[in-house]
Design a protein around this motif. Structure first.
Motif, PDB file in Angstrom:
ATOM      1  N   ILE A   1       1.339  -4.450   6.341  1.00 22.72           N
ATOM      2  CA  ILE A   1       0.005  -4.442   5.745  1.00 22.72           C
ATOM      3  C   ILE A   1      -0.275  -3.098   5.069  1.00 22.72           C
ATOM      4  CG2 ILE A   1      -2.457  -4.420   6.327  1.00 22.72           C
ATOM      5  CD1 ILE A   1      -1.887  -6.686   8.291  1.00 22.72           C
ATOM      6  N   ASN A   2       0.133  -2.005   5.701  1.00 22.48           N
ATOM      7  CA  ASN A   2      -0.056  -0.691   5.075  1.00 22.48           C
ATOM      8  C   ASN A   2       0.670  -0.614   3.737  1.00 22.48           C
ATOM      9  OD1 ASN A   2      -1.588   0.134   7.250  1.00 22.48           O
ATOM     10  ND2 ASN A   2       0.074   1.253   8.243  1.00 22.48           N
ATOM     11  N   PHE A   3       1.891  -1.141   3.715  1.00 21.99           N
ATOM     12  CA  PHE A   3       2.668  -1.161   2.476  1.00 21.99           C
ATOM     13  C   PHE A   3       1.945  -1.993   1.411  1.00 21.99           C
ATOM     14  CE2 PHE A   3       5.713  -3.124  -0.376  1.00 21.99           C
ATOM     15  CZ  PHE A   3       6.526  -2.062  -0.751  1.00 21.99           C
ATOM     16  N   MET A   4       1.456  -3.172   1.809  1.00 23.61           N
ATOM     17  CA  MET A   4       0.761  -4.047   0.869  1.00 23.61           C
ATOM     18  C   MET A   4      -0.508  -3.390   0.321  1.00 23.61           C
ATOM     19  SD  MET A   4       1.069  -7.841   2.594  1.00 23.61           S
ATOM     20  CE  MET A   4       0.376  -8.634   1.131  1.00 23.61           C
ATOM     21  N   MET A   5      -1.270  -2.759   1.192  1.00 24.97           N
ATOM     22  CA  MET A   5      -2.542  -2.180   0.760  1.00 24.97           C
ATOM     23  C   MET A   5      -2.331  -1.084  -0.274  1.00 24.97           C
ATOM     24  SD  MET A   5      -5.050  -3.846   2.013  1.00 24.97           S
ATOM     25  CE  MET A   5      -6.403  -2.711   1.671  1.00 24.97           C
ATOM     26  N   ARG A   6      -1.297  -0.294  -0.113  1.00 24.05           N
ATOM     27  CA  ARG A   6      -1.026   0.744  -1.120  1.00 24.05           C
ATOM     28  C   ARG A   6      -0.756   0.114  -2.484  1.00 24.05           C
ATOM     29  NH1 ARG A   6       1.871   3.040   3.256  1.00 24.05           N
ATOM     30  NH2 ARG A   6       3.851   2.192   2.485  1.00 24.05           N
ATOM     31  N   LYS A   7       0.015  -0.954  -2.509  1.00 22.37           N
ATOM     32  CA  LYS A   7       0.339  -1.628  -3.769  1.00 22.37           C
ATOM     33  C   LYS A   7      -0.869  -2.383  -4.324  1.00 22.37           C
ATOM     34  CE  LYS A   7       4.837  -0.732  -4.078  1.00 22.37           C
ATOM     35  NZ  LYS A   7       5.863  -1.745  -4.320  1.00 22.37           N
ATOM     36  N   LEU A   8      -1.600  -3.086  -3.445  1.00 27.36           N
ATOM     37  CA  LEU A   8      -2.757  -3.851  -3.899  1.00 27.36           C
ATOM     38  C   LEU A   8      -3.836  -2.952  -4.495  1.00 27.36           C
ATOM     39  CD1 LEU A   8      -3.058  -6.320  -0.869  1.00 27.36           C
ATOM     40  CD2 LEU A   8      -2.263  -6.903  -3.171  1.00 27.36           C
ATOM     41  N   LYS A   9      -4.097  -1.816  -3.861  1.00 22.80           N
ATOM     42  CA  LYS A   9      -5.104  -0.886  -4.371  1.00 22.80           C
ATOM     43  C   LYS A   9      -4.688  -0.260  -5.701  1.00 22.80           C
ATOM     44  CE  LYS A   9      -7.176   0.319   0.085  1.00 22.80           C
ATOM     45  NZ  LYS A   9      -7.390   1.394   1.103  1.00 22.80           N
ATOM     46  N   ALA A  10      -3.399  -0.278  -5.968  1.00 24.50           N
ATOM     47  CA  ALA A  10      -2.895   0.220  -7.248  1.00 24.50           C
ATOM     48  C   ALA A  10      -2.929  -0.864  -8.325  1.00 24.50           C
ATOM     49  CB  ALA A  10      -1.480   0.750  -7.082  1.00 24.50           C
ATOM     50  N   GLY A  11      -3.462  -2.043  -7.991  1.00 26.46           N
ATOM     51  CA  GLY A  11      -3.581  -3.121  -8.963  1.00 26.46           C
ATOM     52  C   GLY A  11      -2.392  -4.059  -9.011  1.00 26.46           C
ATOM     53  N   LEU A  12      -1.443  -3.895  -8.108  1.00 30.07           N
ATOM     54  CA  LEU A  12      -0.255  -4.753  -8.084  1.00 30.07           C
ATOM     55  C   LEU A  12      -0.469  -5.896  -7.092  1.00 30.07           C
ATOM     56  CD1 LEU A  12       2.454  -1.941  -8.000  1.00 30.07           C
ATOM     57  CD2 LEU A  12       1.546  -3.135 -10.006  1.00 30.07           C
ATOM     58  N   HIS A  13       0.217  -7.021  -7.348  1.00 25.71           N
ATOM     59  CA  HIS A  13       0.101  -8.180  -6.466  1.00 25.71           C
ATOM     60  C   HIS A  13       1.419  -8.931  -6.501  1.00 25.71           C
ATOM     61  CE1 HIS A  13      -1.374 -11.903  -4.644  1.00 25.71           C
ATOM     62  NE2 HIS A  13      -2.462 -11.248  -4.285  1.00 25.71           N
ATOM     63  N   PRO A  14       1.899  -9.407  -5.342  1.00 22.49           N
ATOM     64  CA  PRO A  14       3.194 -10.106  -5.325  1.00 22.49           C
ATOM     65  C   PRO A  14       3.223 -11.380  -6.159  1.00 22.49           C
ATOM     66  CG  PRO A  14       2.111 -10.228  -3.181  1.00 22.49           C
ATOM     67  CD  PRO A  14       1.357  -9.242  -3.985  1.00 22.49           C
ATOM     68  N   ASP A  15       2.069 -11.990  -6.430  1.00 23.65           N
ATOM     69  CA  ASP A  15       2.037 -13.184  -7.277  1.00 23.65           C
ATOM     70  C   ASP A  15       2.512 -12.897  -8.695  1.00 23.65           C
ATOM     71  OD1 ASP A  15       0.982 -14.464  -5.100  1.00 23.65           O
ATOM     72  OD2 ASP A  15      -1.019 -14.759  -5.954  1.00 23.65           O
ATOM     73  N   LYS A  16       2.252 -11.674  -9.166  1.00 22.59           N
ATOM     74  CA  LYS A  16       2.514 -11.347 -10.567  1.00 22.59           C
ATOM     75  C   LYS A  16       3.522 -10.223 -10.768  1.00 22.59           C
ATOM     76  CE  LYS A  16       0.058 -14.259 -12.911  1.00 22.59           C
ATOM     77  NZ  LYS A  16       0.714 -15.204 -13.841  1.00 22.59           N
ATOM     78  N   ASN A  17       3.748  -9.451  -9.754  1.00 20.55           N
ATOM     79  CA  ASN A  17       4.657  -8.305  -9.880  1.00 20.55           C
ATOM     80  C   ASN A  17       5.920  -8.574  -9.075  1.00 20.55           C
ATOM     81  OD1 ASN A  17       1.612  -6.956  -9.751  1.00 20.55           O
ATOM     82  ND2 ASN A  17       2.889  -6.178 -11.397  1.00 20.55           N
ATOM     83  N   SER A  18       6.988  -8.882  -9.766  1.00 20.65           N
ATOM     84  CA  SER A  18       8.241  -9.244  -9.092  1.00 20.65           C
ATOM     85  C   SER A  18       8.834  -8.081  -8.306  1.00 20.65           C
ATOM     86  CB  SER A  18       9.259  -9.748 -10.119  1.00 20.65           C
ATOM     87  OG  SER A  18       9.509  -8.750 -11.102  1.00 20.65           O
ATOM     88  N   ASP A  19       8.449  -6.864  -8.664  1.00 21.77           N
ATOM     89  CA  ASP A  19       8.966  -5.689  -7.961  1.00 21.77           C
ATOM     90  C   ASP A  19       8.014  -5.207  -6.869  1.00 21.77           C
ATOM     91  OD1 ASP A  19       6.948  -4.829  -9.619  1.00 21.77           O
ATOM     92  OD2 ASP A  19       8.033  -3.073 -10.382  1.00 21.77           O
ATOM     93  N   PHE A  20       7.038  -6.045  -6.504  1.00 24.97           N
ATOM     94  CA  PHE A  20       6.021  -5.634  -5.530  1.00 24.97           C
ATOM     95  C   PHE A  20       6.652  -5.155  -4.235  1.00 24.97           C
ATOM     96  CE2 PHE A  20       3.037  -6.346  -2.058  1.00 24.97           C
ATOM     97  CZ  PHE A  20       1.849  -5.858  -2.556  1.00 24.97           C
ATOM     98  N   TRP A  21       7.692  -5.833  -3.792  1.00 29.45           N
ATOM     99  CA  TRP A  21       8.279  -5.514  -2.486  1.00 29.45           C
ATOM    100  C   TRP A  21       9.390  -4.487  -2.569  1.00 29.45           C
ATOM    101  CZ3 TRP A  21       5.481  -6.733   1.477  1.00 29.45           C
ATOM    102  CH2 TRP A  21       4.631  -7.844   1.410  1.00 29.45           C
ATOM    103  N   ASN A  22       9.613  -3.909  -3.735  1.00 26.62           N
ATOM    104  CA  ASN A  22      10.591  -2.826  -3.846  1.00 26.62           C
ATOM    105  C   ASN A  22      10.174  -1.656  -2.957  1.00 26.62           C
ATOM    106  OD1 ASN A  22      11.948  -4.356  -5.687  1.00 26.62           O
ATOM    107  ND2 ASN A  22      11.544  -3.053  -7.461  1.00 26.62           N
ATOM    108  N   GLY A  23      11.073  -1.197  -2.151  1.00 23.58           N
ATOM    109  CA  GLY A  23      10.764  -0.091  -1.241  1.00 23.58           C
ATOM    110  C   GLY A  23      10.393  -0.541   0.158  1.00 23.58           C
ATOM    111  N   TRP A  24      10.179  -1.841   0.332  1.00 25.02           N
ATOM    112  CA  TRP A  24       9.854  -2.345   1.667  1.00 25.02           C
ATOM    113  C   TRP A  24      11.134  -2.614   2.447  1.00 25.02           C
ATOM    114  CZ3 TRP A  24       7.041  -2.764   5.718  1.00 25.02           C
ATOM    115  CH2 TRP A  24       7.197  -3.807   6.633  1.00 25.02           C
ATOM    116  N   GLN A  25      11.237  -2.014   3.605  1.00 26.66           N
ATOM    117  CA  GLN A  25      12.371  -2.228   4.490  1.00 26.66           C
ATOM    118  C   GLN A  25      11.957  -3.224   5.563  1.00 26.66           C
ATOM    119  OE1 GLN A  25      15.401  -0.869   4.000  1.00 26.66           O
ATOM    120  NE2 GLN A  25      14.630   0.131   2.147  1.00 26.66           N
TER     121      GLN A  25
END
Length: 387
Positions: free
Chosen positions: A306-330
């Motif tokens: 969730i912490n990882f997601m919130m950083r990306k979501l607050k930056a305007g990114l979303h996994p529905d539209k950004n194929s690289d959303f999960w880059n960096g997630w281990q």
């Protein structure tokens, strides 16, 4: 007092409901988590911002493409996750209007009825579960029935168990009394209508309620899961599920069954049923230590995700539209269960059976074999002399 208990019972039921959107389809494609992950809580959950951003996007897309039916499901489920029930139902009404030209679209008729029934049930429950308006729950029940008729085994068969829970609300069964103890806790899965061979399907359905419907905090679902795992001789997993419902009761959760006791009385009564077989004290200690470690790891995993997601979501990114959303997630591997889930603990639980077996094999069977061969030899010799 009974009405108050029943309302509290009903308010907890939304956790059993079944939703259909793009995430449900993705989960179905890759399969449910393993039973250990389900019991420990190591499965994907998303923060509210995830659904707020999805709703904003699909609202714009529906305006541009009103005949794209799957968008209405995404919008409705997003509203449901955000507890905006009236809006969720309204999205289904809009979808229904667009479906008129497509009466043969089986998948979307299934999803329409499944989502609408779930949204209607949630709306009734979240508005106080007024028994005077039980007709709304019955309408919801009828929509779920229709969804099952269209697609009986959708999403791991979990809607079958959602329907059982809804019937449980509409017509709660009377308790079976034994020395003034309530014993009818597993009634919503109606195990009497199943056979032991059905256990894997029941386990999958209950797991679907937990991971896809958020029955993660349901005492009854975990009690039922423990019971069915015990029926399948998965004693280690059954005991782990038992530890989960004990954890929930100690946190103040109670059975959804309106006749059930609460708190320690509920805990003692559930534990006294002994539906899961027996384990040696040593092996119980091993499982308990493993469960604590596994729960801690699952909570750490979920919070990190969730912490990882919130950083990306607050930056305007979303996994529905950004194929690289999960880059960096281990994504760390889940810990393994200590020992085999069926064989090791069965051996420890039935040590005298093992001892007797080996005594027979080593000390009884060889003389029997020798005696049998000797008798055969004597008969052969006798026949040879006679000829």
């Amino acid at each position: 007092m009974w009405r108050l208990v029943f309302i509290l019972f009903c308010l907890a039921i939304p956790s059993h409901a079944c939703l259909n959107d793009m995430d449900s389809l993705a989960t179905e494609a890759k399969g449910l988590p393993g039973t250990l992950e389900v019991i420990s809580g190591r499965f994907e959950r998303n923060p509210p911002l995830f659904y707020q951003m999805r709703l904003a996007r699909v609202t714009k897309e529906i305006a541009a493409q009103p005949t794209k039916l799957n968008l209405y499901d995404d919008a409705g489920v997003a509203c449901d996750r955000l507890h905006r029930d009236d809006e969720a139902i309204a999205w289904m009404k809009q979808k229904r209007a667009q479906m008129k030209p497509f009466p043969q679209d089986k998948e979307h008729w299934y999803r329409y009825h499944a989502n609408l029934g779930t949204f209607q049930a949630h709306n009734w429950l979240r508005n106080g579960a007024n028994r005077k308006n039980i007709g709304e729950m019955k309408t919801a029940r009828n929509n779920i029935k229709r969804a099952i008729q269209i697609k009986p085994d959708a999403h791991f068969g979990r809607e079958k168990y959602q329907l059982m829970a809804m019937e449980w609300i509409i017509n709660p069964p009377k308790p079976e009394m034994n020395d003034h103890k309530v014993t009818d806790f597993n009634s919503f899965i109606n195990w009497g209508n199943f056979k032991r061979a059905d256990a894997p399907a029941v386990i999958k359905g209950l797991s679907g309620l937990i991971t896809l419907g958020d029955a993660w905090e349901s005492v009854d679902v975990f009690d039922s899961l423990a019971f069915v795992l015990g029926q399948r001789m998965d004693t280690t997993l059954a005991y782990s599920a038992k530890l989960r419902y004990q954890e929930l009761i100690k946190k103040g959760k109670n059975s959804l069954y309106p006749y059930a006791p609460k708190g320690n009385d509920l805990l003692n009564l559930l534990d006294s049923k002994n539906e899961y077989g027996s384990l040696t004290d040593n092996y119980e200690t091993v499982i308990e230590a493993d469960y604590i470690k596994r729960r801690q790891e699952a909570e750490s995993y979920n919070q990190s995700r969730i912490n990882f997601m919130m950083r990306k979501l607050k930056a305007g990114l979303h996994p529905d539209k950004n194929s690289d959303f999960w880059n960096g997630w281990q994504n760390p591997a889940a810990p393994e269960l200590p020992g085999d889930t069926t064989l090791d603990h069965w051996l420890s639980d039935h040590i005298w059976v093992v001892i007797v077996f080996w005594v027979f094999v080593l000390f009884v069977l060889p003389p029997l074999v020798i005696f049998f061969l000797w008798r055969k030899w004597k008969a052969y010799q006798k026949a040879r002399l006679a000829s």
